[in-house]
Design a protein around this motif. Structure first.
Motif, PDB file in Angstrom:
ATOM      1  N   MET A   1     -27.600 -15.501  20.277  1.00  6.73           N
ATOM      2  CA  MET A   1     -28.646 -14.628  20.412  1.00  6.73           C
ATOM      3  C   MET A   1     -28.188 -13.301  20.197  1.00  6.73           C
ATOM      4  O   MET A   1     -27.198 -12.665  21.057  1.00  6.73           O
ATOM      5  CB  MET A   1     -29.307 -14.946  21.757  1.00  6.73           C
ATOM      6  N   LYS A   2     -28.882 -12.378  19.451  1.00  8.33           N
ATOM      7  CA  LYS A   2     -28.413 -11.083  19.170  1.00  8.33           C
ATOM      8  C   LYS A   2     -29.440  -9.988  20.317  1.00  8.33           C
ATOM      9  O   LYS A   2     -30.734 -10.246  20.029  1.00  8.33           O
ATOM     10  CB  LYS A   2     -28.521 -10.630  17.814  1.00  8.33           C
ATOM     11  N   LEU A   3     -28.744  -9.481  20.992  1.00 11.19           N
ATOM     12  CA  LEU A   3     -29.660  -8.464  21.996  1.00 11.19           C
ATOM     13  C   LEU A   3     -29.639  -7.030  21.216  1.00 11.19           C
ATOM     14  O   LEU A   3     -28.858  -6.634  20.656  1.00 11.19           O
ATOM     15  CB  LEU A   3     -29.103  -8.148  23.411  1.00 11.19           C
ATOM     16  N   PRO A   4     -30.862  -6.426  21.530  1.00  2.00           N
ATOM     17  CA  PRO A   4     -31.026  -5.200  20.883  1.00  2.00           C
ATOM     18  C   PRO A   4     -30.151  -4.184  21.451  1.00  2.00           C
ATOM     19  O   PRO A   4     -29.801  -4.253  22.722  1.00  2.00           O
ATOM     20  CB  PRO A   4     -32.607  -4.972  21.070  1.00  2.00           C
ATOM     21  N   PRO A   5     -29.686  -2.999  20.690  1.00  3.47           N
ATOM     22  CA  PRO A   5     -28.628  -2.198  21.368  1.00  3.47           C
ATOM     23  C   PRO A   5     -29.358  -1.411  22.431  1.00  3.47           C
ATOM     24  O   PRO A   5     -30.567  -1.000  22.394  1.00  3.47           O
ATOM     25  CB  PRO A   5     -28.378  -0.980  20.215  1.00  3.47           C
ATOM     26  N   GLN A   6     -28.473  -1.067  23.482  1.00  4.42           N
ATOM     27  CA  GLN A   6     -29.421  -0.403  24.556  1.00  4.42           C
ATOM     28  C   GLN A   6     -29.345   1.067  24.263  1.00  4.42           C
ATOM     29  O   GLN A   6     -28.365   1.671  23.770  1.00  4.42           O
ATOM     30  CB  GLN A   6     -28.440  -0.704  25.921  1.00  4.42           C
ATOM     31  N   THR A   7     -30.300   1.745  24.919  1.00  6.03           N
ATOM     32  CA  THR A   7     -30.435   3.188  24.652  1.00  6.03           C
ATOM     33  C   THR A   7     -29.826   3.836  25.789  1.00  6.03           C
ATOM     34  O   THR A   7     -30.021   3.223  27.078  1.00  6.03           O
ATOM     35  CB  THR A   7     -31.898   3.600  24.354  1.00  6.03           C
ATOM     36  N   PRO A   8     -29.258   4.940  25.814  1.00  5.53           N
ATOM     37  CA  PRO A   8     -28.658   5.456  26.817  1.00  5.53           C
ATOM     38  C   PRO A   8     -29.598   6.284  27.713  1.00  5.53           C
ATOM     39  O   PRO A   8     -30.701   6.584  27.144  1.00  5.53           O
ATOM     40  CB  PRO A   8     -27.948   6.465  26.264  1.00  5.53           C
ATOM     41  N   SER A   9     -29.658   5.987  29.006  1.00  8.26           N
ATOM     42  CA  SER A   9     -30.574   6.800  30.040  1.00  8.26           C
ATOM     43  C   SER A   9     -30.731   8.000  29.845  1.00  8.26           C
ATOM     44  O   SER A   9     -29.682   8.900  29.678  1.00  8.26           O
ATOM     45  CB  SER A   9     -30.370   6.177  31.238  1.00  8.26           C
ATOM     46  N   ARG A  10     -31.989   8.666  29.965  1.00 10.52           N
ATOM     47  CA  ARG A  10     -32.267  10.128  29.859  1.00 10.52           C
ATOM     48  C   ARG A  10     -32.594  10.618  31.223  1.00 10.52           C
ATOM     49  O   ARG A  10     -32.857  11.818  31.395  1.00 10.52           O
ATOM     50  CB  ARG A  10     -33.247  10.389  28.796  1.00 10.52           C
ATOM     51  N   ALA A  11     -32.038   9.735  32.333  1.00 13.39           N
ATOM     52  CA  ALA A  11     -32.282  10.463  33.656  1.00 13.39           C
ATOM     53  C   ALA A  11     -31.542  11.561  34.031  1.00 13.39           C
ATOM     54  O   ALA A  11     -32.138  12.458  34.620  1.00 13.39           O
ATOM     55  CB  ALA A  11     -32.084   9.329  34.794  1.00 13.39           C
ATOM     56  N   ALA A  12     -30.559  11.742  33.470  1.00 10.36           N
ATOM     57  CA  ALA A  12     -29.404  12.757  33.740  1.00 10.36           C
ATOM     58  C   ALA A  12     -29.899  13.818  32.962  1.00 10.36           C
ATOM     59  O   ALA A  12     -29.835  15.203  33.530  1.00 10.36           O
ATOM     60  CB  ALA A  12     -27.955  12.610  33.336  1.00 10.36           C
ATOM     61  N   ASP A  13     -30.574  13.915  31.833  1.00 11.84           N
ATOM     62  CA  ASP A  13     -31.116  15.060  31.167  1.00 11.84           C
ATOM     63  C   ASP A  13     -32.431  15.657  31.644  1.00 11.84           C
ATOM     64  O   ASP A  13     -32.601  16.604  31.616  1.00 11.84           O
ATOM     65  CB  ASP A  13     -31.351  14.767  29.862  1.00 11.84           C
ATOM     66  N   ASP A  14     -32.925  14.734  32.412  1.00 12.62           N
ATOM     67  CA  ASP A  14     -34.401  14.959  33.052  1.00 12.62           C
ATOM     68  C   ASP A  14     -34.074  15.788  34.373  1.00 12.62           C
ATOM     69  O   ASP A  14     -34.902  16.737  34.776  1.00 12.62           O
ATOM     70  CB  ASP A  14     -35.166  13.843  33.438  1.00 12.62           C
ATOM     71  N   LEU A  15     -32.911  15.946  34.865  1.00 12.52           N
ATOM     72  CA  LEU A  15     -32.489  16.879  36.110  1.00 12.52           C
ATOM     73  C   LEU A  15     -31.954  18.088  35.696  1.00 12.52           C
ATOM     74  O   LEU A  15     -32.251  18.823  36.787  1.00 12.52           O
ATOM     75  CB  LEU A  15     -31.421  16.019  36.932  1.00 12.52           C
ATOM     76  N   VAL A  16     -31.420  18.312  34.663  1.00  7.12           N
ATOM     77  CA  VAL A  16     -30.887  19.634  34.078  1.00  7.12           C
ATOM     78  C   VAL A  16     -32.160  20.723  34.344  1.00  7.12           C
ATOM     79  O   VAL A  16     -31.737  21.680  34.899  1.00  7.12           O
ATOM     80  CB  VAL A  16     -30.271  19.731  32.921  1.00  7.12           C
ATOM     81  N   PRO A  17     -33.222  20.735  33.846  1.00  5.67           N
ATOM     82  CA  PRO A  17     -34.357  21.630  34.135  1.00  5.67           C
ATOM     83  C   PRO A  17     -34.666  21.987  35.550  1.00  5.67           C
ATOM     84  O   PRO A  17     -34.916  23.094  35.891  1.00  5.67           O
ATOM     85  CB  PRO A  17     -35.585  21.277  33.138  1.00  5.67           C
ATOM     86  N   LEU A  18     -34.608  20.918  36.413  1.00 10.50           N
ATOM     87  CA  LEU A  18     -34.874  20.995  37.866  1.00 10.50           C
ATOM     88  C   LEU A  18     -33.666  21.837  38.446  1.00 10.50           C
ATOM     89  O   LEU A  18     -34.184  22.579  39.144  1.00 10.50           O
ATOM     90  CB  LEU A  18     -35.081  19.676  38.535  1.00 10.50           C
ATOM     91  N   ILE A  19     -32.569  21.376  38.002  1.00 17.29           N
ATOM     92  CA  ILE A  19     -31.344  22.338  38.796  1.00 17.29           C
ATOM     93  C   ILE A  19     -31.503  23.746  38.544  1.00 17.29           C
ATOM     94  O   ILE A  19     -31.232  24.564  39.126  1.00 17.29           O
ATOM     95  CB  ILE A  19     -30.223  21.592  38.215  1.00 17.29           C
ATOM     96  N   ASN A  20     -31.840  23.886  37.042  1.00 19.71           N
ATOM     97  CA  ASN A  20     -31.960  25.400  36.694  1.00 19.71           C
ATOM     98  C   ASN A  20     -32.859  25.965  37.583  1.00 19.71           C
ATOM     99  O   ASN A  20     -32.723  27.334  37.857  1.00 19.71           O
ATOM    100  CB  ASN A  20     -32.182  25.282  35.259  1.00 19.71           C
ATOM    101  N   VAL A  21     -34.231  25.501  37.703  1.00 16.64           N
ATOM    102  CA  VAL A  21     -35.302  26.219  38.493  1.00 16.64           C
ATOM    103  C   VAL A  21     -34.741  26.340  39.689  1.00 16.64           C
ATOM    104  O   VAL A  21     -35.071  27.544  40.559  1.00 16.64           O
ATOM    105  CB  VAL A  21     -36.703  25.283  38.388  1.00 16.64           C
ATOM    106  N   VAL A  22     -34.298  25.282  40.577  1.00 12.29           N
ATOM    107  CA  VAL A  22     -33.813  25.676  41.869  1.00 12.29           C
ATOM    108  C   VAL A  22     -32.601  26.569  41.859  1.00 12.29           C
ATOM    109  O   VAL A  22     -32.787  27.399  42.710  1.00 12.29           O
ATOM    110  CB  VAL A  22     -33.264  24.167  42.496  1.00 12.29           C
ATOM    111  N   PHE A  23     -31.931  26.959  41.019  1.00 15.55           N
ATOM    112  CA  PHE A  23     -30.810  28.005  41.094  1.00 15.55           C
ATOM    113  C   PHE A  23     -31.422  29.159  40.805  1.00 15.55           C
ATOM    114  O   PHE A  23     -30.970  30.017  41.511  1.00 15.55           O
ATOM    115  CB  PHE A  23     -29.863  27.303  39.823  1.00 15.55           C
ATOM    116  N   LEU A  24     -32.443  29.436  39.683  1.00 12.47           N
ATOM    117  CA  LEU A  24     -33.060  30.389  39.755  1.00 12.47           C
ATOM    118  C   LEU A  24     -33.710  30.954  40.921  1.00 12.47           C
ATOM    119  O   LEU A  24     -34.119  32.037  41.264  1.00 12.47           O
ATOM    120  CB  LEU A  24     -33.961  30.578  38.512  1.00 12.47           C
ATOM    121  N   LEU A  25     -34.754  29.978  41.455  1.00  8.08           N
ATOM    122  CA  LEU A  25     -35.386  30.374  42.897  1.00  8.08           C
ATOM    123  C   LEU A  25     -34.345  30.805  43.739  1.00  8.08           C
ATOM    124  O   LEU A  25     -34.728  31.902  44.691  1.00  8.08           O
ATOM    125  CB  LEU A  25     -36.099  29.284  43.344  1.00  8.08           C
ATOM    126  N   LEU A  26     -33.366  30.254  44.034  1.00  5.36           N
ATOM    127  CA  LEU A  26     -32.190  30.383  44.814  1.00  5.36           C
ATOM    128  C   LEU A  26     -32.034  32.186  44.710  1.00  5.36           C
ATOM    129  O   LEU A  26     -31.835  32.939  45.611  1.00  5.36           O
ATOM    130  CB  LEU A  26     -31.041  29.649  44.796  1.00  5.36           C
TER     131      LEU A  26
END
Length: 133
Positions: A1-26
């Motif tokens: 049985m052939k499994l479909p290729p897994q797509t990389p998680s984008r959870a780490a990419d979603d945190l970058v804008p949040l970190i940028n906003v927090v840094f700018l507020l600081l």
């Protein structure tokens, strides 16, 4: 049985804008916040009633508990005090005076007499609000 290729998680990419906003507020709050400057002398402020925190100018005259007069961060000689008083006489506002809370009135009287002799007619004694410590 052939499994479909897994797509990389984008959870780490979603945190970058949040970190940028927090840094700018600081950065914004560090730059925009008003912080009370460190005192130019070892003085424990007199507590008084008031609605706002004091804005102590950099050129204030400080008197510590032993009666030593400080100008611009260091002990002042009588000549430096006289020069500062001559400079303050030309200004429209009162001369800011920061006194230690343990200072005896007998020590304050000669300082006030020297101010009077130099032609200073308005003195503002700087205090902290009673709730500030």
């Amino acid at each position: 049985m052939k499994l479909p290729p897994q797509t990389p998680s984008r959870a780490a990419d979603d945190l970058v804008p949040l970190i940028n906003v927090v840094f700018l507020l600081l950065i914004f709050f560090l730059l925009a916040g008003t912080l009370m400057p460190a005192p130019a002398a070892p003085v424990r402020y007199i507590e008084g009633a008031g609605e706002a925190a004091p804005q102590i100018p950099a050129d204030a005259v400080y008197v510590d508990r032993a009666g030593v007069i400080y100008l611009k961060g260091g002990p002042a000689s009588p000549e430096a005090l006289t020069a500062r008083l001559a400079e303050a006489r030309g200004k429209a506002g009162p001369l800011p005076l920061v006194l230690d809370r343990a200072l005896a009135m007998e020590t304050v009287q000669p300082v006030l007499a020297r101010l009077s002799e130099a032609g200073i007619t308005r003195v503002e004694i700087v205090t902290l609000r009673g709730s500030a410590r």
